[in-house]
Write a protein that holds these residues in place. Sequence first.
Motif, PDB file in Angstrom:
ATOM      1  N   ARG A  27      18.404-118.212  74.372  1.00 25.60           N
ATOM      2  CA  ARG A  27      17.659-118.339  75.528  1.00 25.60           C
ATOM      3  C   ARG A  27      18.462-118.604  76.751  1.00 25.60           C
ATOM      4  N   LEU A  28      18.736-117.710  77.725  1.00 27.38           N
ATOM      5  CA  LEU A  28      19.117-118.082  79.180  1.00 27.38           C
ATOM      6  C   LEU A  28      18.192-117.075  79.937  1.00 27.38           C
ATOM      7  N   GLY A  29      18.151-118.516  81.245  1.00 28.95           N
ATOM      8  CA  GLY A  29      17.159-118.081  81.859  1.00 28.95           C
ATOM      9  C   GLY A  29      17.904-117.843  83.386  1.00 28.95           C
ATOM     10  N   LEU A  30      17.576-116.559  84.299  1.00 31.75           N
ATOM     11  CA  LEU A  30      17.659-117.191  85.632  1.00 31.75           C
ATOM     12  C   LEU A  30      16.074-116.671  86.779  1.00 31.75           C
ATOM     13  N   ILE A  31      17.196-116.690  87.867  1.00 29.90           N
ATOM     14  CA  ILE A  31      15.768-116.172  89.122  1.00 29.90           C
ATOM     15  C   ILE A  31      16.475-115.476  89.548  1.00 29.90           C
ATOM     16  N   THR A  32      17.641-114.736  89.520  1.00 29.72           N
ATOM     17  CA  THR A  32      18.184-112.909  90.069  1.00 29.72           C
ATOM     18  C   THR A  32      17.545-111.861  89.629  1.00 29.72           C
ATOM     19  N   PRO A  33      17.374-110.986  89.987  1.00 29.96           N
ATOM     20  CA  PRO A  33      16.897-109.905  88.912  1.00 29.96           C
ATOM     21  C   PRO A  33      18.254-108.732  88.756  1.00 29.96           C
ATOM     22  N   PRO A  34      17.794-107.988  87.682  1.00 33.21           N
ATOM     23  CA  PRO A  34      18.579-107.158  86.544  1.00 33.21           C
ATOM     24  C   PRO A  34      19.890-106.898  87.333  1.00 33.21           C
ATOM     25  N   PRO A  35      19.757-105.959  88.505  1.00 38.72           N
ATOM     26  CA  PRO A  35      21.127-105.896  89.122  1.00 38.72           C
ATOM     27  C   PRO A  35      21.945-106.912  89.630  1.00 38.72           C
ATOM     28  N   HIS A  36      21.479-107.982  90.169  1.00 43.48           N
ATOM     29  CA  HIS A  36      22.492-109.438  90.898  1.00 43.48           C
ATOM     30  C   HIS A  36      23.475-109.655  90.134  1.00 43.48           C
ATOM     31  N   ILE A  37      24.625-109.616  90.321  1.00 43.62           N
ATOM     32  CA  ILE A  37      25.708-110.342  90.249  1.00 43.62           C
ATOM     33  C   ILE A  37      25.728-111.541  89.801  1.00 43.62           C
ATOM     34  N   TRP A  38      25.043-112.217  89.319  1.00 46.55           N
ATOM     35  CA  TRP A  38      25.116-113.376  88.043  1.00 46.55           C
ATOM     36  C   TRP A  38      24.217-112.953  87.307  1.00 46.55           C
ATOM     37  N   THR A  39      23.375-112.213  86.922  1.00 45.63           N
ATOM     38  CA  THR A  39      22.474-111.256  85.767  1.00 45.63           C
ATOM     39  C   THR A  39      23.805-110.618  85.306  1.00 45.63           C
ATOM     40  N   LYS A  40      23.991-110.322  85.443  1.00 46.19           N
ATOM     41  CA  LYS A  40      25.190-108.821  84.956  1.00 46.19           C
ATOM     42  C   LYS A  40      26.155-109.919  84.436  1.00 46.19           C
ATOM     43  N   ALA A  41      26.852-110.996  84.288  1.00 44.02           N
ATOM     44  CA  ALA A  41      27.761-111.917  83.765  1.00 44.02           C
ATOM     45  C   ALA A  41      26.647-112.532  83.199  1.00 44.02           C
ATOM     46  N   ALA A  42      25.225-112.761  83.336  1.00 44.26           N
ATOM     47  CA  ALA A  42      25.282-114.251  81.765  1.00 44.26           C
ATOM     48  C   ALA A  42      24.415-112.351  81.193  1.00 44.26           C
ATOM     49  N   GLU A  43      24.530-111.020  81.198  1.00 45.79           N
ATOM     50  CA  GLU A  43      24.373-110.217  79.744  1.00 45.79           C
ATOM     51  C   GLU A  43      25.830-109.887  79.354  1.00 45.79           C
ATOM     52  N   ALA A  44      27.583-110.028  80.338  1.00 43.05           N
ATOM     53  CA  ALA A  44      28.514-110.058  79.167  1.00 43.05           C
ATOM     54  C   ALA A  44      29.015-110.660  78.833  1.00 43.05           C
ATOM     55  N   PHE A  45      28.487-112.354  79.181  1.00 47.53           N
ATOM     56  CA  PHE A  45      28.323-113.678  78.144  1.00 47.53           C
ATOM     57  C   PHE A  45      28.122-113.709  77.316  1.00 47.53           C
ATOM     58  N   GLY A  46      27.093-113.210  76.901  1.00 46.02           N
ATOM     59  CA  GLY A  46      25.946-113.206  75.884  1.00 46.02           C
ATOM     60  C   GLY A  46      26.853-111.511  75.185  1.00 46.02           C
ATOM     61  N   ALA A  47      27.330-110.727  75.183  1.00 48.25           N
ATOM     62  CA  ALA A  47      27.787-109.634  74.694  1.00 48.25           C
ATOM     63  C   ALA A  47      29.296-110.431  74.018  1.00 48.25           C
ATOM     64  N   GLU A  48      30.204-111.242  74.965  1.00 45.87           N
ATOM     65  CA  GLU A  48      31.552-111.399  73.796  1.00 45.87           C
ATOM     66  C   GLU A  48      31.126-112.774  73.479  1.00 45.87           C
ATOM     67  N   LEU A  49      30.393-113.389  73.715  1.00 45.93           N
ATOM     68  CA  LEU A  49      29.703-114.228  72.262  1.00 45.93           C
ATOM     69  C   LEU A  49      29.388-114.236  70.658  1.00 45.93           C
ATOM     70  N   ALA A  50      28.039-112.857  71.389  1.00 46.87           N
ATOM     71  CA  ALA A  50      27.684-111.983  69.651  1.00 46.87           C
ATOM     72  C   ALA A  50      29.300-111.384  69.225  1.00 46.87           C
ATOM     73  N   GLU A  51      30.242-111.146  70.082  1.00 45.73           N
ATOM     74  CA  GLU A  51      31.831-110.783  68.995  1.00 45.73           C
ATOM     75  C   GLU A  51      32.805-111.713  68.705  1.00 45.73           C
ATOM     76  N   ALA A  52      32.500-112.480  69.554  1.00 42.82           N
ATOM     77  CA  ALA A  52      33.879-113.568  69.294  1.00 42.82           C
ATOM     78  C   ALA A  52      33.259-114.631  68.257  1.00 42.82           C
TER      79      ALA A  52
END
Length: 324
Positions: A27-52
């Motif tokens: 579980r990864l938490g942030l204060i930034t809203p969904p469209p924010h660059i940080w949130t998008k980076a977190a989602e991309a991290f999760g996707a690549e971690l699952a694949e890798a």
Amino acid sequence: MKHFTNIIASAAVLAASALTAQANEFRLGLITPPPHIWTKAAEAFGAELAEASGGAHSVSVFPARQLGNEAEMLQQLQTGALDMAFMTVAEVSNRAPELGAFYAPYLADDIGHAGRILRSDTAKTLLEPLAGEVGVVGVGYGMAGLRQIVARGDVNSAEDLAGLKLRITPFTPILDFYNAIGAAPTPMPLPSVYDALANGQVDAIDMDAELIWVLKYYEHADTVVQSDHMMFPMVGLVSARVWAGLSEEDRALVGDLMAKYVDSTIDSYVEKEAGWLEQIAGTGKTYTKVDASFFGGAIEEWNTIWSEKTSSLDALRATAAETQ
């Protein structure tokens, strides 16, 4: 790899209290809203971690303070109740004052220079004590843009900020800066800022260009001051308890991938910040670009205070000079 070797050594002291089972649904938490660059980076991290990991690991991302504010999430990281976070260095500096040196006014000449400072060995070294001191493992830095000022009414000098209720992120370095100016710094979470500026609960805000533009904070302001006065770093964190329970292979995988995606935010801001500022300047608001002289003696006052609070200020300044 030296950075992660040091982190592993620091985190090892917590291994005795770590969960013996290897976590696989983070579980990864942030204060930034969904469209924010940080949130998008977190989602991309999760996707690549699952694949890798061949599906062995997954990451559920909780943006917009769903798991609490940053102070609450940091406490959850310390206990292992939360696995990961992309968090402002501001919040972490409340527990690790050495990191407050990043907020030295005009440490960075521009957004690209800020990125080079954050990618330096000096910056990475400041993450190494976090496992033992704070109970979190810092894998690398990202950032938001440089800080600007948005105000109701006219602001022609720093003296015009004196006495104004000015929204800040709640941490000591920026509090000291605006106290030196004579403003009334007012901590406030992001979701409250738009309405607070609209209804006069605050007179001004300290904010980065992305949120000034995307969340339309300029709509209820008269003046935008492009001051670029501070960088605003972010750090990718893993609970030291969770980290200590991972295999060495999984630590390398998680650490390398998270570092990759927090670092990617630096490139995003370097690429996009000028465009956001140009769009803000085109809104018809009074738009003024200033330099360090705008703040008068406040910068020297901040430097005096923080030279006594942190030993890392001189090292970061030397790195800033080397990376210009």
